[in-house]
Design a protein around this motif. Structure first.
Motif: not given
Length: 768
Positions: A444-451, A464-465, A472-481, A539-544
């Motif tokens: 994501n970019s422009g703002a934090g997501h859940i944070s 910022q991305s 400010s991005g995936g945070s623990w969603f990304g860590i758990i994945i 949202r940016s391409s990484g999450i997709y």
């Protein structure tokens, strides 16, 4: 955003529905009528029984029964006619009271005045060990060092699984806060000292009891007295002699927890076969060698059970230790009850439970039952005088092979991977590589997501991305994945090189569970909405890319579990698994409750100040400036205090709460509800409503477990992401906790079936 805690005028719709379906006034009337009826029945029985005795005596013409019936009837009539005689007769007790309390007081005072040196000698080992273990070791070390030490100890004595579980449990205790960690360390030290002293005293005494009948005849009544007399009785002399605090609490705990260890040590020594002992003596072994090389090794199961029972009883005494002035988690719970502090009770209770489970698992015998902590503590209390009933029989070792008719030996081997399995493994590996790439790309970019829900700074992060691991991005969603990808990689490695030989969860069902949970985590990250104030969020391409990789992983893993040669170790129970359907349906109810519960509770000043309060504050600021300009400093100070009081009151009463279904929140309640409905749908074939074929059940149970784990990590990811960046006065809500419970319930409903399955074996004849 909507301010809550203020009760609505008509209540929640669930509460209104319950109110319409029930009438407490009628229930009270029914209860009173039942109580009155019971009283009249008892009163009637008091009169009827003597009369029946009299009539029976007349019918049988037995003089004894007739006289007894007449006497009983007359006695009942006389007793009921006296009035308040029941109360007046109690006054006799004050004239004939036995001064046991005075006798105990006399002995206690005499000991305190005349045996100070002896008391100091008794106190010294307790005080010294507590000082070394608690103050010099546990409290002086970092929490991570203690957690790693417990990991190593658990790995060395009970296996890697127990070590990792203990490490994660104590880590949670540390993440509750520094105060909770200090009290956790004190609790660990307190229990460790109590158990160590019990072992130092209990095992030698138990050995002496097992080898000498005279010693056992003397010790046995002492043990009975130690367990019959309640701890509240003998805790007072300890407090009087040694004061309040850890020392006296440790002594009381040791007195209560010591008997099972002595009893089981005695039992273990006596249960060693006599012929084995006699054979050792016949070969010239000394009594010391007989004890150390024969009796103690063969009594190991009883010794370990005794240590475990001593530990469980010591844990159950933590509440009394808190009453005696000892620190630790028991003191936090005692303080929470006294102050009615719900938050302190919840966090302290969780830490208390985790510490108890960790210590219990570390000291369990290898063949111990796997019952829950509370059932094990209950069994320890019920069997304090008969701990031998808790001993478990060791399982028979598995046969290394099967003998054939011609005397040959057939060896069992797990089936190798088939072509379809290899194709599925390749797809899962490809998907994991795609996920790894996507995690490190911008999410994501422009703002934090859940944070952005947790700190104002993330509401606008222009140009910022952030990738899947950034706060400010995936945070623990990304860590758990990422953790699920690692678990999948371990499963793939174990299945390729040692199919069926490692942990049974490192197979097709484990890969399916990890992949589905990773897919649900990625979907939650995509569907979770940022705060409405984060206008520049995109949202940016990484999450997709991550989502595509998770889809490939999940599809390949499901294909794998559908083609893997798995079989049950024993026939499964026939019939429909209604309990499984009920468990999944109950998790759906928890999800609905979670949706209506808060997911964030925000009491930050900038959040709770509404338009009306802001007008008041601005007016106070203007008055204060005018007062300062006119030199009226007293008025300016009074206005400043009023300003602070208004903000503090708003923070106490005006929490801004986002629930799971609220448009102002992330909307993850709807995501969890969809997962819950899908889980209920998949639970239909997993419960045997369509087919009772074992492999069919296994395949669908793997999917149900994956969906349940996905729910579980959804709640964990939300809580961890918020906690990672949360500002003061903002916390995650209980809604995520209900989601965690729902995930545990769903996954746990099928765990028993999955644990019965292993990779099928083939047999080939080997040379003898």
């Amino acid at each position: 955003m909507r301010p809550l805690y203020a009760a609505s005028s008509d209540g929640h719709f669930v509460d209104r529905t319950v109110g319409k379906l029930t009438d407490l006034d009628k229930g009270t009337q029914v209860a009173d009528a039942v109580a009155t009826g019971i009283e009249y029945l008892v009163l009637a029985a008091v009169f009827v029984i003597p009369i029946l005795m009299l009539l029976g005596g007349l019918r049988s013409r037995r003089a004894v029964n007739i006289l007894g019936g007449v006497a009983a009837t007359a006695g009942v009539i006389w007793y009921r006619s006296i009035g308040d005689w029941d109360q007046r007769q109690n006054s006799i007790l004050d004239k004939w009271q036995i001064p046991v309390g005075d006798w105990v007081e006399q002995v206690t005072i005499w000991v305190d005045l005349n045996m100070k040196e002896t008391l100091d000698v008794i106190k010294w080992p307790f005080h010294t060990m507590l000082k070394i273990v608690v103050d010099q070791w546990l409290l002086s070390l970092s929490w991570l060092t203690v957690c790693i030490a417990v990991l190593i100890a658990g790995w060395a004595f009970r296996g890697l699984k127990v070590g990792i579980g203990s490490f994660l449990g104590l880590t949670i205790c540390g993440l509750l806060g520094e105060e909770y960690w200090k009290e956790t360390a004190r609790t660990l030290g307190f229990i460790a000292v109590a158990v160590i002293l019990c072992v130092m005293i209990g095992i030698p005494v138990g050995v002496a009891c097992g080898r000498m009948d005279g010693v056992w005849r003397v010790v046995r009544p002492v043990l009975d007295a130690m367990q019959v007399v309640h701890s509240f009785v003998y805790m007072l002399p300890f407090v009087f002699f040694f004061g309040v605090g850890f020392v006296s609490a440790t002594m009381v705990t040791m007195v209560f927890a010591l008997p099972p260890l002595i009893r089981l040590t005695n039992l273990g020594i006596r249960q060693v076969p006599e012929d084995v002992v006699e054979a050792a003596r016949a070969y010239g072994a000394s009594e010391r060698r007989v004890l150390t090389d024969v009796q103690l090794p063969l009594a190991r199961a009883a010794l370990m059970t005794g240590i475990n029972q001593t530990l469980l009883l010591a844990i159950s005494m933590l509440g009394i230790a808190a009453i005696m002035g000892a620190g630790g988690l028991g003191r936090l719970l005692y303080r929470a009850i006294a102050n009615q502090d719900i938050a302190l009770a919840g966090s302290g209770g969780l830490a208390f439970f985790i510490v108890a489970v960790v210590l219990d698992r570390l000291t369990q015998p290898d063949d111990a039952d796997r019952g829950g902590l509370f059932s094990r503590i209950s069994n320890a209390w019920k069997n304090t005088k008969t701990p031998e009933l808790l001993l478990q029989k060791a399982e028979e070792p598995a046969d290394p092979g099967i003998d054939t008719d011609d005397g040959g030996l057939v060896a069992a081997m797990y089936e190798p991977l088939g072509n379809r399995e290899r194709m599925a493994l390749g797809g899962a590996a490809l998907g994991s590589i795609i996920v790894l790439v996507g995690i490190f790309l911008p999410w994501n970019s422009g703002a934090g997501h859940i944070s952005a829900y947790a700190r104002y700074a993330d509401e606008s992060l222009t140009n910022q991305s952030f990738n899947g691991l950034a706060a400010s991005g995936g945070s623990w969603f990304g860590i758990i994945i990422l953790l699920f990808v690692v678990a999948l990689a371990v499963s793939l490695y174990a299945s390729v090189f040692t199919p069926g030989q490692k942990s049974r969860w490192l197979g097709p069902d484990g890969a399916t569970i990890f992949s589905i949970a990773a897919l649900l985590t990625a979907i939650s990250a995509i569907l979770g909405d940022p705060p409405s104030v984060a206008n520049e969020f995109s949202r940016s391409s990484g999450i997709y890319v991550t989502l595509i990789g998770c889809i490939v992983m999940a599809a390949s893993s499901v294909l794998w579990v559908w083609n893997a040669p798995m079989g049950a170790r024993r026939p499964l129970a026939s019939g429909i698994r209604w309990g499984r359907l009920f468990g999944v349906a109950f998790s759906g109810l928890l999800i609905v409750i979670a949706g209506y519960s808060g997911w964030t509770f925000d009491t930050r000043a900038d959040s709770v100040i509404g338009p009306e309060l802001q007008i008041q504050l601005d007016d106070i600021v203007m008055q204060a400036e005018e007062a300062e300009a006119s030199g009226d400093l007293a008025l300016a100070g009074s206005l400043a205090a009023e300003f602070t009081a208004l903000i503090a009151y708003a923070q106490r009463t005006g929490d801004v709460i986002h629930d799971g279904f609220n448009d102002e929140g992330a909307g993850l309640g709807w995501v969890a509800l969809a997962i819950g409905l899908l889980t209920l749908l998949v639970a239909v074939p997993a419960s045997g409503l369509i087919s009772k074929e074992e492999t069919f059940l296994y395949q669908w149970c793997s999917i149900v477990c994956g969906l349940g784990l996905g729910l579980l990590v959804l709640g964990i990811a939300w809580v961890a992401t918020i906690s990672r960046v949360a500002e003061t006065n903002l916390v995650s809500g209980v809604g995520a906790l209900f989601i965690i419970f729902a995930g545990v319930t769903s996954a746990g409903s099928v765990r028993g079936t999955l644990s019965e399955f292993d990779r099928k074996q083939v047999y080939e004849e080997v040379s003898s």
